[in-house]
Motif scaffolding. Structure first.
Motif, PDB file in Angstrom:
ATOM      1  N   VAL A 110     -95.857  64.941 -10.475  1.00  0.00           N
ATOM      2  CA  VAL A 110     -95.145  63.927 -11.251  1.00  0.00           C
ATOM      3  C   VAL A 110     -93.656  64.239 -11.232  1.00  0.00           C
ATOM      4  O   VAL A 110     -93.243  65.372 -11.533  1.00  0.00           O
ATOM      5  CB  VAL A 110     -95.641  63.898 -12.714  1.00  0.00           C
ATOM      6  CG1 VAL A 110     -94.879  62.842 -13.518  1.00  0.00           C
ATOM      7  CG2 VAL A 110     -97.139  63.637 -12.770  1.00  0.00           C
ATOM      8  N   TYR A 112     -90.263  63.473 -13.112  1.00  0.00           N
ATOM      9  CA  TYR A 112     -90.013  63.028 -14.478  1.00  0.00           C
ATOM     10  C   TYR A 112     -88.646  63.499 -14.950  1.00  0.00           C
ATOM     11  O   TYR A 112     -87.993  64.349 -14.333  1.00  0.00           O
ATOM     12  CB  TYR A 112     -91.080  63.611 -15.411  1.00  0.00           C
ATOM     13  CG  TYR A 112     -90.946  65.104 -15.562  1.00  0.00           C
ATOM     14  CD1 TYR A 112     -90.156  65.660 -16.570  1.00  0.00           C
ATOM     15  CD2 TYR A 112     -91.545  65.983 -14.661  1.00  0.00           C
ATOM     16  CE1 TYR A 112     -89.986  67.039 -16.671  1.00  0.00           C
ATOM     17  CE2 TYR A 112     -91.375  67.356 -14.763  1.00  0.00           C
ATOM     18  CZ  TYR A 112     -90.591  67.877 -15.768  1.00  0.00           C
ATOM     19  OH  TYR A 112     -90.410  69.237 -15.870  1.00  0.00           O
ATOM     20  N   GLU A 197     -89.931  68.106 -11.190  1.00  0.00           N
ATOM     21  CA  GLU A 197     -91.298  67.772 -10.788  1.00  0.00           C
ATOM     22  C   GLU A 197     -92.269  68.788 -11.361  1.00  0.00           C
ATOM     23  O   GLU A 197     -91.957  69.977 -11.462  1.00  0.00           O
ATOM     24  CB  GLU A 197     -91.421  67.720  -9.261  1.00  0.00           C
ATOM     25  CG  GLU A 197     -90.582  66.593  -8.655  1.00  0.00           C
ATOM     26  CD  GLU A 197     -90.573  66.634  -7.139  1.00  0.00           C
ATOM     27  OE1 GLU A 197     -90.920  67.688  -6.565  1.00  0.00           O
ATOM     28  OE2 GLU A 197     -90.205  65.621  -6.527  1.00  0.00           O
ATOM     29  N   LEU A 214    -100.893  58.733 -17.428  1.00  0.00           N
ATOM     30  CA  LEU A 214     -99.962  59.697 -18.014  1.00  0.00           C
ATOM     31  C   LEU A 214     -99.526  59.153 -19.359  1.00  0.00           C
ATOM     32  O   LEU A 214     -98.958  58.055 -19.441  1.00  0.00           O
ATOM     33  CB  LEU A 214     -98.745  59.895 -17.106  1.00  0.00           C
ATOM     34  CG  LEU A 214     -99.011  60.197 -15.628  1.00  0.00           C
ATOM     35  CD1 LEU A 214     -97.685  60.326 -14.872  1.00  0.00           C
ATOM     36  CD2 LEU A 214     -99.852  61.449 -15.458  1.00  0.00           C
ATOM     37  N   ILE A 227     -90.737  58.529 -16.254  1.00  0.00           N
ATOM     38  CA  ILE A 227     -91.573  58.828 -15.095  1.00  0.00           C
ATOM     39  C   ILE A 227     -91.017  58.057 -13.900  1.00  0.00           C
ATOM     40  O   ILE A 227     -90.920  56.825 -13.940  1.00  0.00           O
ATOM     41  CB  ILE A 227     -93.047  58.437 -15.339  1.00  0.00           C
ATOM     42  CG1 ILE A 227     -93.589  59.118 -16.602  1.00  0.00           C
ATOM     43  CG2 ILE A 227     -93.890  58.799 -14.117  1.00  0.00           C
ATOM     44  CD1 ILE A 227     -93.611  60.626 -16.550  1.00  0.00           C
ATOM     45  N   LEU A 230     -95.373  59.232  -8.898  1.00  0.00           N
ATOM     46  CA  LEU A 230     -96.524  60.137  -8.849  1.00  0.00           C
ATOM     47  C   LEU A 230     -96.975  60.287  -7.410  1.00  0.00           C
ATOM     48  O   LEU A 230     -97.133  59.293  -6.690  1.00  0.00           O
ATOM     49  CB  LEU A 230     -97.668  59.600  -9.718  1.00  0.00           C
ATOM     50  CG  LEU A 230     -98.965  60.441  -9.704  1.00  0.00           C
ATOM     51  CD1 LEU A 230     -99.532  60.566 -11.121  1.00  0.00           C
ATOM     52  CD2 LEU A 230    -100.019  59.809  -8.793  1.00  0.00           C
TER      53      LEU A 230
END
Length: 369
Positions: A110, A112, A197, A214, A227, A230
């Motif tokens: 992920v 973010y 990440e 999520l 976010i 992914l």
């Protein structure tokens, strides 16, 4: 046809033809078909270019969410500007974003961003992961390795004044130290490097069409969680090297609680005498200095399984290899020793990932030196 119906039909047609963008909020319910991209582009646009990668990438703005899509925006020092595709999804506590797997997967990464601490230094915050509404796993996100400010060479202090007041800056179109009256420069000045990440092994293999959600827990102390994307991947089993100098036999700690540098040094010395590789089996190994490698191959169980981490410590005087800090890393012999012999040392794509206070978490120690 009623005017409202005609207007709706015309708007729908315009969106379908690409003349208008859909509203800047992602789907709030239902299931979205997976949209796989490469650096936010249609894979067909980059076919035959770049590396072949093992993961499928999905932008959060194409997923189902109860949050808010931010962007597109190219304004410097903003979250959308640093996001892949210049868009991302902002989640408040209690909100979620849900991705549909495009292929079988047992691991995710992920990308973010979460806020910095008020005085810099970062915070940690939880992110819950569920698949098809099943068992919840919590990832711990951090902003300790993100958020830089100011002018080069940058600062971790959001309240710092200009590092170079004698440089011309766009914010006032002036040189602050040469301007009367001096301009008022807003703080934090030029925040950047927002994203990091975090990755997770899901514990089993899921099928294409399964839904990865999520969710920011309601009690999260992060005011917001952004976010960006992914990555989903089908990770193979750990690599095993039965004929190698296993660092565990020399006292290395795979839990990461104790420093393993000395044990790895001993394994390297033994492997060189016996003509073996050095093997780091699955685990997390703490190393807080440089590891010198000379004509020995370092290999791990794979970058999802073997992790080498450490912290950066400044040295009072340069080391023999010229280093001014002890940040974790695998290095060849110092240049001063190269005059006597040609160094053929290698780390042979060691697959060992490492993280230090100045290094993002997905770096891979695979360079041959």
């Amino acid at each position: 046809m009623p005017r409202s119906t005609l207007t709706a039909a015309l708007l729908a047609a315009a969106v379908a033809c690409g003349l208008l963008a859909p509203p800047a909020s992602a789907t709030s319910a239902g299931s979205a078909a997976p949209v796989v991209t490469r650096a936010a582009l249609d894979p067909a646009l980059v076919a035959g270019r770049g590396a072949t990668v093992a993961f499928a990438e999905q932008e959060a703005e194409n997923a189902v969410t109860s949050g808010t899509v931010i962007g597109p925006d190219r304004t410097a020092y903003t979250l959308p500007a640093e996001a892949s595709g210049r868009k991302a999804v902002r989640l408040a506590p209690g909100q979620h974003v849900e991705f549909t797997l495009p292929a079988r997967a047992n691991a995710i990464t992920v990308r973010y961003s979460i806020p910095d601490a008020p005085g810099g230094g970062g915070i940690t915050a939880p992110l819950d992961v569920t698949v098809n509404g099943g068992r919840r796993t919590t990832m711990t996100l951090t902003s300790q390795y993100a958020w830089l400010y100011n002018q080069y060479p940058f600062s971790n202090d959001p309240g710092a004044g200009l590092l170079h007041p004698d440089w011309w800056i766009t914010e006032c179109a002036c040189v602050p130290s040469a301007t009367t009256p001096p301009p008022v420069i807003a703080k934090p000045f030029r925040p950047n490097h927002f994203y990091d990440e975090q990755r997770l092994l899901l514990g089993r293999t899921y099928r294409a069409g399964d839904r990865v959600r999520l969710t920011v827990p309601a009690g999260s102390k992060a005011e917001w969680t952004v976010i960006d994307l992914l990555d989903s991947e089908l990770v193979g089993p750990p690599k095993i090297e039965p004929r190698a100098a296993n660092v565990l036999a020399f006292g290395a700690d795979p839990t990461g609680r104790r420093d393993s540098a000395r044990a790895i040094d001993q394994a390297i010395a033994y492997a060189k005498r016996k003509g073996l590789k050095v093997y780091l089996p699955p685990g997390t190994y703490q190393v807080n200095r440089h590891i010198i490698v000379d004509d020995v191959t370092i290999t791990g169980a794979g970058n999802w399984y073997t992790i080498v981490k450490g912290r950066e410590v400044a040295l009072p005087a340069p080391a023999p290899d010229g280093s001014v800090h002890t940040g974790v890393g695998f290095y060849g012999r110092p240049a001063s020793e190269e005059a006597a012999a040609t160094c053929t040392c290698r780390t042979s794509r060691s697959r060992a990932t490492y993280a230090s206070a100045s290094t993002p978490t997905r770096s891979t120690a695979s360079a041959a030196r």
